[in-house]
Design a protein around this motif. Structure first.
Motif, short mmCIF file in Angstrom:
data_model
loop_
_atom_site.label_atom_id
_atom_site.label_comp_id
_atom_site.label_asym_id
_atom_site.label_seq_id
_atom_site.Cartn_x
_atom_site.Cartn_y
_atom_site.Cartn_z
N VAL A 1 0.92 -1.04 -0.05
CA VAL A 1 0.04 -0.05 0.11
C VAL A 1 0.95 1.29 -0.12
O VAL A 1 1.87 1.23 0.85
CB VAL A 1 -0.96 0.00 1.27
N VAL A 2 0.58 2.17 -0.92
CA VAL A 2 1.48 3.33 -1.01
C VAL A 2 0.64 4.56 -1.25
O VAL A 2 -0.55 4.49 -1.40
CB VAL A 2 2.43 3.20 -2.21
N ASN A 3 1.22 5.64 -0.88
CA ASN A 3 0.67 7.05 -1.32
C ASN A 3 0.12 7.13 -2.85
O ASN A 3 1.07 6.54 -3.36
CB ASN A 3 1.35 8.17 -0.69
N ASP A 4 -0.83 7.82 -3.19
CA ASP A 4 -1.06 8.33 -4.68
C ASP A 4 0.05 8.67 -5.31
O ASP A 4 0.42 8.33 -6.64
CB ASP A 4 -2.25 9.06 -4.70
N GLU A 5 0.80 9.68 -4.88
CA GLU A 5 1.94 10.18 -5.63
C GLU A 5 3.10 9.39 -5.94
O GLU A 5 3.97 9.62 -6.77
CB GLU A 5 2.35 11.51 -4.78
N VAL A 6 3.25 8.12 -5.50
CA VAL A 6 4.56 7.38 -5.75
C VAL A 6 3.96 5.99 -6.57
O VAL A 6 4.73 5.32 -6.77
CB VAL A 6 5.25 6.85 -4.45
N VAL A 7 2.71 5.89 -6.94
CA VAL A 7 1.86 4.70 -7.52
C VAL A 7 2.68 4.72 -8.76
O VAL A 7 3.28 3.45 -9.23
CB VAL A 7 0.61 5.05 -7.63
N GLU A 8 2.61 5.41 -9.60
CA GLU A 8 3.36 5.39 -10.91
C GLU A 8 4.55 5.00 -11.01
O GLU A 8 5.11 4.04 -11.73
CB GLU A 8 3.10 6.64 -11.90
N LYS A 9 5.41 5.60 -9.94
CA LYS A 9 6.87 5.44 -9.87
C LYS A 9 7.20 3.95 -9.42
O LYS A 9 8.06 3.29 -9.90
CB LYS A 9 7.48 6.31 -9.00
N THR A 10 6.40 3.39 -8.34
CA THR A 10 6.34 2.25 -7.88
C THR A 10 6.25 1.18 -8.99
O THR A 10 6.85 0.11 -9.26
CB THR A 10 5.49 2.12 -6.82
N VAL A 11 4.85 1.19 -9.84
CA VAL A 11 4.64 0.30 -10.83
C VAL A 11 5.55 0.28 -11.80
O VAL A 11 5.94 -0.80 -12.14
CB VAL A 11 3.19 0.68 -11.53
N ASP A 12 6.29 1.29 -12.18
CA ASP A 12 7.35 1.26 -13.26
C ASP A 12 8.46 0.45 -12.84
O ASP A 12 9.01 -0.24 -13.69
CB ASP A 12 7.85 2.91 -13.66
N ALA A 13 8.79 0.70 -11.64
CA ALA A 13 10.06 0.20 -10.95
C ALA A 13 9.66 -1.44 -10.89
O ALA A 13 10.72 -2.23 -11.12
CB ALA A 13 10.55 0.54 -9.67
N VAL A 14 8.50 -1.76 -10.55
CA VAL A 14 8.45 -3.31 -10.06
C VAL A 14 8.31 -4.14 -11.80
O VAL A 14 8.61 -5.13 -11.78
CB VAL A 14 7.10 -3.69 -9.08
N ILE A 15 7.70 -3.06 -12.70
CA ILE A 15 7.56 -3.93 -13.85
C ILE A 15 8.93 -4.09 -14.59
O ILE A 15 9.19 -5.09 -15.23
CB ILE A 15 6.64 -3.26 -14.80
N SER A 16 9.67 -3.02 -14.25
CA SER A 16 11.40 -3.20 -14.90
C SER A 16 11.76 -4.26 -14.30
O SER A 16 12.66 -5.17 -14.99
CB SER A 16 11.93 -1.79 -14.74
#
Length: 114
Positions: A66-81
């Motif tokens: 569970v993360v704050n909204d502002e880091v969702v995109e960065k988090t998703v990009d990092a885990v996909i990579s």
């Protein structure tokens, strides 16, 4: 502040890389489960003692954070990579809204409880 739950289904051997990618973003809290399932792969066949048999459910790792909204995109990009091999069965990412989070020990709510 709004929160999102990110659920990842990945190949088991990618767990350490994904964990390291999350840690590089300062995300250390996660739930990890060993699960089985299939999608487009629809399982596969294996040889065991000379006999071929169908493996319907493929082993996967499920990670929930569970993360704050502002880091969702960065988090998703990092885990996909970190999780991507480019081959079928790499997994899925699900992002859903979280209405409330409460830390049981202290009673903290919202992002303070993450």
């Amino acid at each position: 502040m709004n929160m999102k739950k990110i659920e990842l289904l990945i190949k088991p051997f990618k767990l350490d890389e994904v964990k390291d990618a999350l840690a590089s973003l300062g995300i250390y809290g996660m739930t990890v489960s060993e699960v089985k399932g299939f999608g487009q792969q629809k399982g596969h066949t294996e040889l065991y003692r000379g006999a071929e048999y169908q493996v319907d459910f493929v082993p996967k790792i499920k990670i929930e954070i569970v993360v704050n909204d502002e880091v969702v995109e960065k988090t998703v990009d990092a885990v996909i990579s970190a999780a991507k091999t480019g081959k079928i069965g790499d997994g899925k990412v699900f992002v859903t809204n979280v209405e409330e989070t409460i830390r049981i020990r202290t009673g903290e709510k919202g992002t303070a409880a993450i």
